[in-house]
Design an enzyme around this catalytic site. Structure first.
Site, PDB file in Angstrom:
ATOM      1  N   VAL A 116       0.891  -1.196   0.104  1.00 46.80           N
ATOM      2  CA  VAL A 116       0.094   0.055   0.029  1.00 46.80           C
ATOM      3  C   VAL A 116       0.690   1.196  -0.103  1.00 46.80           C
ATOM      4  O   VAL A 116       1.830   1.398   0.717  1.00 46.80           O
ATOM      5  CB  VAL A 116      -1.115  -0.097   1.315  1.00 46.80           C
ATOM      6  N   ASN A 120      -2.092   7.106  -1.428  1.00 51.56           N
ATOM      7  CA  ASN A 120      -3.455   6.717  -1.198  1.00 51.56           C
ATOM      8  C   ASN A 120      -3.375   5.477  -0.557  1.00 51.56           C
ATOM      9  O   ASN A 120      -3.756   4.546  -0.860  1.00 51.56           O
ATOM     10  CB  ASN A 120      -3.820   6.078  -2.675  1.00 51.56           C
ATOM     11  N   GLY A 200       6.426   2.709  -4.293  1.00 51.29           N
ATOM     12  CA  GLY A 200       7.708   3.209  -4.968  1.00 51.29           C
ATOM     13  C   GLY A 200       8.370   2.409  -5.803  1.00 51.29           C
ATOM     14  O   GLY A 200       8.051   1.114  -5.719  1.00 51.29           O
ATOM     15  N   GLY A 218       3.207   1.352 -11.907  1.00 57.79           N
ATOM     16  CA  GLY A 218       4.613   2.060 -11.990  1.00 57.79           C
ATOM     17  C   GLY A 218       4.738   3.450 -12.205  1.00 57.79           C
ATOM     18  O   GLY A 218       3.392   3.908 -12.021  1.00 57.79           O
ATOM     19  N   CYS A 251      -0.840   9.098  -9.847  1.00 58.08           N
ATOM     20  CA  CYS A 251       0.393   8.662 -10.773  1.00 58.08           C
ATOM     21  C   CYS A 251      -0.026   8.958 -12.170  1.00 58.08           C
ATOM     22  O   CYS A 251       0.825   9.255 -13.118  1.00 58.08           O
ATOM     23  CB  CYS A 251       0.892   7.363 -10.819  1.00 58.08           C
ATOM     24  N   GLU A 341       8.418  12.529 -13.152  1.00 60.49           N
ATOM     25  CA  GLU A 341       7.215  12.313 -12.264  1.00 60.49           C
ATOM     26  C   GLU A 341       7.225  13.399 -11.341  1.00 60.49           C
ATOM     27  O   GLU A 341       8.117  13.165 -10.396  1.00 60.49           O
ATOM     28  CB  GLU A 341       6.728  10.989 -12.149  1.00 60.49           C
ATOM     29  N   LEU A 420      -2.609   0.620 -11.795  1.00 57.50           N
ATOM     30  CA  LEU A 420      -2.397   0.824 -13.335  1.00 57.50           C
ATOM     31  C   LEU A 420      -1.111   0.158 -13.742  1.00 57.50           C
ATOM     32  O   LEU A 420      -0.046   0.826 -13.570  1.00 57.50           O
ATOM     33  CB  LEU A 420      -2.501   2.440 -13.505  1.00 57.50           C
TER      34      LEU A 420
END
Length: 532
Positions: A116, A120, A200, A218, A251, A341, A420
């Protein structure tokens, strides 16, 4: 009695969780679809009931984002996910084709280890619980240490709701001592069937290295391309809404904007009018120093903070109503945080001469980081959309929508998910928005429909079919090389040298009327021209 050290104690706790989960899953595997669905429904309803409480806990404990948007995420992860999966067949015979004489049987994977993220921490618990239980699996959570209290609270809520609806104790568990050793014990356990990793890059790599089958998300680095035919006001509105939702911690959210030069002035004005602040070179350098740590990693202290807070941390002032910070950029590299990112309301902006240069920039950004994840296009040109869909190395291409919410399936009809997949190109095992069907094995049942003698029998050859020549002498030529895309007008134009191989044939039909003989004659004419 010998007292165990903390690392050993945490390993023992992880082993106990796995043993309990394995026993519970053996019982779950005997449940009917109706029993599974009743459990899933109760978990979703109870989680939604506590959406606000969990959101406030998460915002207070992590310091990321804002609790109001986290309420929406918790409700999305419970009610929206449930509404999508509630009618799925996941137990027993899930597909039966009497004509082809094949059947599919859903088989649970077993025990799932769920990592987790701190970004989020409660919505991910809710979502992963629902999809795991729907597929008949038990699940054990390893929360992020920076969000342990809110994650444990979410786990307690879904566990209580599941057991109240008939789930056996142990169906939902969590390690109580958060150490790397405990998480490693979970990931390497022979009784864990799958790791469902969201977190991560280091943790995801560790999951794949464990040897246990893994499905992961990712890093995202989604570019937003504003093409010249776009509704610029709406495009900017979508980008700002997405980048400020929960202060940018999803993300799938946009990380950079690419604009054609012919519309840049209008885009610039629109961005400023909607609360975007353009940093000068000095301010952008200060912000870059804040965003990127000396080791090249993104600074977690910047994650989920507001634009105003970030500017103060970096040491410069912006108007109080600033929503997003932007820096004009010309380079892409891992040392440039504006091309990576950034889980906060900061964007890089690239101005390109035309759509071809914009395409190259998109590819460069994705190769830098975020392969397989997401990009968004703002356009009204269907040909541009089709070409991007055919060529760009991502698994989610979003059209005219806020990327953060479109990618997870909130503002689009993509499967609602908070994991995702980035597929093989992104180093993952799945390209899906992960759901219950990713957490099942499908047992195939096939009846015999041909004998060995029939296989040996001679096969009659079909009549040869004419194969038309390709429509162009260069099959590798991109559709976007067409001159219609080199003009600034949104409406397509026709070149004087356009393909007229079919024009004469169409005229012949119109002049002579449609008869069998005329049609055959026209076909011969067309094939002859195609051959030339």
């Amino acid at each position: 009695m010998i007292e165990l050290d903390n690392d050993l104690h945490s390993r023992q706790n992880a082993r106990e969780q796995v043993r309990d989960a394995k026993k519970a899953q053996a019982i779950l595997a005997t449940f009917s679809q109706q029993q599974i669905d009743a459990i899933v429904k109760n978990v979703a309803q109870e989680a939604a009931h506590h959406a606000e409480t969990l959101a406030k806990m998460a915002a207070e404990e992590t310091g990321f984002g804002n609790w109001q948007d986290k309420v929406l995420k918790n409700r999305f992860a419970s009610l929206r996910v449930y509404d999508t999966i509630k009618d799925l067949k996941t137990v027993g015979i899930i597909h039966d084709d009497p004509l082809k004489k094949v059947m599919d049987v859903g088989v649970p994977l077993g025990v799932i280890c769920a990592l987790v993220p701190s970004t989020n921490p409660t919505s991910t618990v809710i979502y992963k619980t629902l999809i795991a239980l729907k597929a008949g699996n038990a699940i054990i959570f390893s929360p992020h240490p920076g969000a342990r209290q809110c994650s444990w609270k979410a786990i307690e809520i879904v566990k209580r709701a599941a057991e109240a609806a008939g789930a056996p104790p142990g169906s939902i568990g969590a390690i109580s001592q958060l150490t790397l050793e405990a998480t490693s014990e979970l990931m390497h356990s022979k009784d864990v069937s799958l790791i469902l990793a969201t977190g991560g890059e280091g943790m995801v790599r560790a999951a794949y290295a464990s040897g246990t089958p893994t499905i992961s998300g990712g890093p995202g680095n989604g570019p937003a391309f504003i093409e010249r035919s776009a509704d610029i006001h709406q495009a900017v509105k979508d980008i700002v809404a997405s980048k400020t939702f929960d202060n940018g911690v999803i993300c799938a959210s946009e990380q950079s904007i690419i604009v054609e030069r012919c519309i840049y002035d209008e885009v610039h004005r629109e961005l400023e009018s909607q609360g975007v602040y353009f940093m000068n070179e000095h301010e952008a350098a200060k912000m870059a120093a804040l965003l990127l740590r000396p080791n090249g990693a993104i600074n977690p202290k910047a994650v989920g903070k507001t634009a105003l807070y970030l500017s103060q941390m970096a040491g410069f002032s912006v108007p109080a109503d600033t929503k997003v910070l932007i820096a004009l950029q010309t380079s892409v590299s891992l040392k440039n945080p504006y091309s990576r990112e950034k889980l906060c309301p900061v964007l890089g902006l690239y101005v390109e001469e035309d759509w071809k240069a914009a395409c190259q920039r998109v590819m460069e950004l994705l190769a830098n980081e975020g392969l397989g994840h997401t990009l968004v296009i703002h356009t009204r040109n269907q040909d541009v959309i089709r070409q991007f869909c055919l060529e760009k190395p991502v698994n989610r291409i979003l059209i005219n929508t806020p990327a953060a919410l479109g990618g997870i399936g909130a503002t689009t009809n993509l499967s609602p998910a908070l994991t995702l997949g980035c597929g093989a190109i992104g180093g993952g095992s799945s390209s899906d928005n992960v759901g219950p069907m990713n957490l099942l094995n499908i047992r195939k049942v096939g009846y015999g429909v041909r004998t060995l003698e029939e296989l040996h029998a001679p096969v009659s050859r079909p009549d040869p079919q004419l194969t038309p020549a390709p429509l162009t002498d260069n099959p590798q030529r991109s559709i976007l090389d067409d001159v219609r895309f080199t003009v600034s007008s949104g409406a397509p134009t026709h070149s004087a040298t356009a393909d007229d191989r079919f024009t004469t044939a169409s005229a012949a039909i119109e002049e002579s009327g449609i008869t069998e003989q005329n049609v055959e004659r026209v076909i011969r004419q067309v094939l002859k021209r195609l051959g030339n």
